[in-house]
Design an enzyme around this catalytic site. Structure first.
Site, PDB file in Angstrom:
ATOM      1  N   LYS A  11      -8.356 -16.105  16.480  1.00  0.00           N
ATOM      2  CA  LYS A  11      -7.089 -16.177  17.226  1.00  0.00           C
ATOM      3  C   LYS A  11      -5.902 -15.722  16.387  1.00  0.00           C
ATOM      4  O   LYS A  11      -5.090 -14.914  16.832  1.00  0.00           O
ATOM      5  CB  LYS A  11      -6.835 -17.612  17.695  1.00  0.00           C
ATOM      6  CG  LYS A  11      -7.793 -18.148  18.722  1.00  0.00           C
ATOM      7  CD  LYS A  11      -7.390 -19.524  19.209  1.00  0.00           C
ATOM      8  CE  LYS A  11      -7.539 -20.615  18.160  1.00  0.00           C
ATOM      9  NZ  LYS A  11      -8.941 -20.908  17.816  1.00  0.00           N
ATOM     10  N   THR A  12      -5.795 -16.283  15.190  1.00  0.00           N
ATOM     11  CA  THR A  12      -4.617 -15.995  14.368  1.00  0.00           C
ATOM     12  C   THR A  12      -4.557 -14.520  13.990  1.00  0.00           C
ATOM     13  O   THR A  12      -3.497 -13.882  14.093  1.00  0.00           O
ATOM     14  CB  THR A  12      -4.622 -16.867  13.104  1.00  0.00           C
ATOM     15  OG1 THR A  12      -4.618 -18.246  13.469  1.00  0.00           O
ATOM     16  CG2 THR A  12      -3.405 -16.575  12.240  1.00  0.00           C
ATOM     17  N   GLU A  20      -0.520 -17.585  19.938  1.00  0.00           N
ATOM     18  CA  GLU A  20      -1.861 -18.094  19.696  1.00  0.00           C
ATOM     19  C   GLU A  20      -2.053 -19.317  20.585  1.00  0.00           C
ATOM     20  O   GLU A  20      -1.201 -20.216  20.599  1.00  0.00           O
ATOM     21  CB  GLU A  20      -2.010 -18.463  18.224  1.00  0.00           C
ATOM     22  CG  GLU A  20      -3.385 -18.967  17.847  1.00  0.00           C
ATOM     23  CD  GLU A  20      -3.532 -19.189  16.355  1.00  0.00           C
ATOM     24  OE1 GLU A  20      -4.439 -19.926  15.958  1.00  0.00           O
ATOM     25  OE2 GLU A  20      -2.724 -18.611  15.576  1.00  0.00           O
TER      26      GLU A  20
END
Length: 473
Positions: free
Chosen positions: A125-126, A169
């Site tokens: 995600k990041t 995010e």
């Protein structure tokens, strides 16, 4: 207007745990939009210097008195899932009858009026959120963003932009991403995790199905075709009438981004991609085929947001990474030291496969800190298998985070499962002996990687210092 200060509950906001990645990001954006912010955390945090410079009133230590840091007191208190009901500031907020907002609810308020892209998934995600943000910045769209890590380009985890796009995010760990209504939802993968909150794999998967319902009418899902969980989610989304764009080696649709090939190049990689019948090469500055997949997710999301393909590709190629994602810490005695956030077996496996070419023939030594007792108990065997990709492994004890210890669960479970000869696996519960141990194991040309979501990140500088002492002894 997307740039106006918020009225209502968040006009004067107090953030409990303001030093964390998610909360500090919300504070940054609120301050940039002209709102008044106070907050507290149990200990001094990296973010405090910037927040105080922006005008936030921040206290170290948590007490009911912190709700009086702002003149007139706060109009709302913001908390995360990690904040317990017994927290003195939360208790005081409820006593005063103040609105208490979850972090995700506050972030959703900041998203209002923007075209929103949310990046979700068990892993990646990041990095994917960061790639998309930098790519959009390269296209001069100046997006607002909130990320679970600091961009290397700016050193920031959040920003209030002048454009009409908001990139975030989206955290599935506690289901809080269901507060958002994205125009573009990205799901990088769906694999069992956070069972301490969700309880079962089925419940964890079902929260992603609920996330599909949050996509705006006419919006799109961008999903990885190579991950079984994300691919199955994409099929269910399509059956519901959601427009789906896939990426990866198994992506074959007209609007998909197909990965034909990948090869490591100069510490990064080069991906051969087919999109809309056009074949081209996409440079990725960070190593590993999994990062090339993240880049394709960012590319498709950027296109959905109206950015040009050429500009997005140039921005992705220029992406310099995120703090704690294969972050270079330094070199001493001919040994390179890196730090990485990987804390799930799939992440550890992917990162170690990516690291191998970067080691340039030297050995890979990993210092791994398991994160959370429940995750360690569930995945000890899988962690051992993934760590077996290294040449030498040092395992620390578990970083409990928000959990209390579980009987019989320690880092030894992981160390015992590592698929390497016993003499190449070392269990050191505490930090004290680790720098000297690693300095004694590493030789010139080797690569050392500290890995985990806890405080293992502090060991990199200590390992470098131990290597320097060895060199001058």
């Amino acid at each position: 207007m997307t740039g106006a200060a918020l009225t209502g509950p968040l006009e004067r906001a107090h953030l409990v745990g303001i030093g964390g990645a998610g909360m500090s990001g919300i504070a940054r954006i609120l301050l940039a939009r002209g709102n008044t912010v106070s907050g507290s955390d149990a200990k001094e945090a990296r973010a405090f210097l910037t927040l105080r410079a922006q005008g936030a009133r921040v206290a170290v230590g948590q007490s009911a008195a912190n709700l009086d840091l702002l003149p007139g007191g706060p109009t709302a208190v913001v908390v995360s899932t990690a904040i317990k009901e017994s927290n003195p500031e939360l208790v005081e907020a409820r006593r005063r009858g103040l609105p208490v907002l979850h972090r995700s609810q506050a972030l959703a308020e900041l998203m209002a009026g923007h075209r929103v892209a949310c990046i979700a998934g068990t892993h990646g995600k990041t990095s994917t959120t960061s790639m998309l943000t930098v790519a959009l910045q390269h296209c001069r769209l100046d997006p607002s963003f909130a990320i679970g890590g600091d961009l290397n380009e700016s050193g920031a985890n959040a920003h209030h932009g002048t454009g009409g796009v908001f990139v975030a995010e989206a955290d599935e760990s506690d289901g809080s991403f269901l507060a958002f209504s994205p125009a573009v939802a990205v799901v990088t993968n769906v694999e069992a995790d956070h069972l301490d909150h969700h309880g079962t794999v089925e419940a964890y998967v079902s929260v992603f199905d609920a996330f599909l319902d949050r996509i705006e009418p006419g919006g799109a899902l961008v999903a990885c075709a190579d991950d079984p969980g994300a691919a199955a989610l994409a099929e269910r989304a399509a059956a519901r009438g959601v427009r789906v764009r896939r990426y990866g080696r198994l992506a074959t649709g007209a609007g998909d981004a197909t990965l034909l090939g990948y090869r490591p190049v100069d510490g990064g990689g080069l991906a051969t991609v087919v999109l809309a019948g056009q074949e081209f090469e996409l440079g990725v500055a960070v190593p590993g085929e999994h990062m090339a997949g993240n880049a394709l997710a960012a590319l498709l999301a950027g296109l959905e947001l109206g950015a040009p393909l050429a500009g997005l590709g140039e921005g992705i190629a220029a992406f310099g990474g995120v703090r704690r994602r294969f972050e270079f810490k330094g070199t001493a005695a001919g040994v390179r030291v890196y730090d990485d956030y990987a804390h799930h077996p799939t992440e550890v496996d992917a990162q170690l496969r990516a690291v191998r070419p970067a080691a340039q023939g030297g050995r890979v030594l990993v210092v791994f800190q398991p994160h959370m007792y429940s995750r360690t108990a569930t995945f000890a065997t899988e962690f051992g298998t993934a760590l077996g990709l290294a040449d030498e492994v040092v395992v620390l004890d578990v970083f409990g985070a928000r959990e209390e210890p579980l009987p019989g669960v320690s880092g030894a479970l992981v160390a015992d499962a590592v698929a390497l000869p016993a003499e190449r696996v070392h269990y050191e519960p505490g930090f004290d002996k680790v720098p000297a141990l690693v300095a004694g194991l590493a030789a010139a040309g080797d690569l050392v990687l500290t890995m985990g979501a806890g405080d293992v990140t502090m060991l990199g500088p200590e390992v470098l210092a131990a290597l320097e002492r060895r060199e001058t002894a």
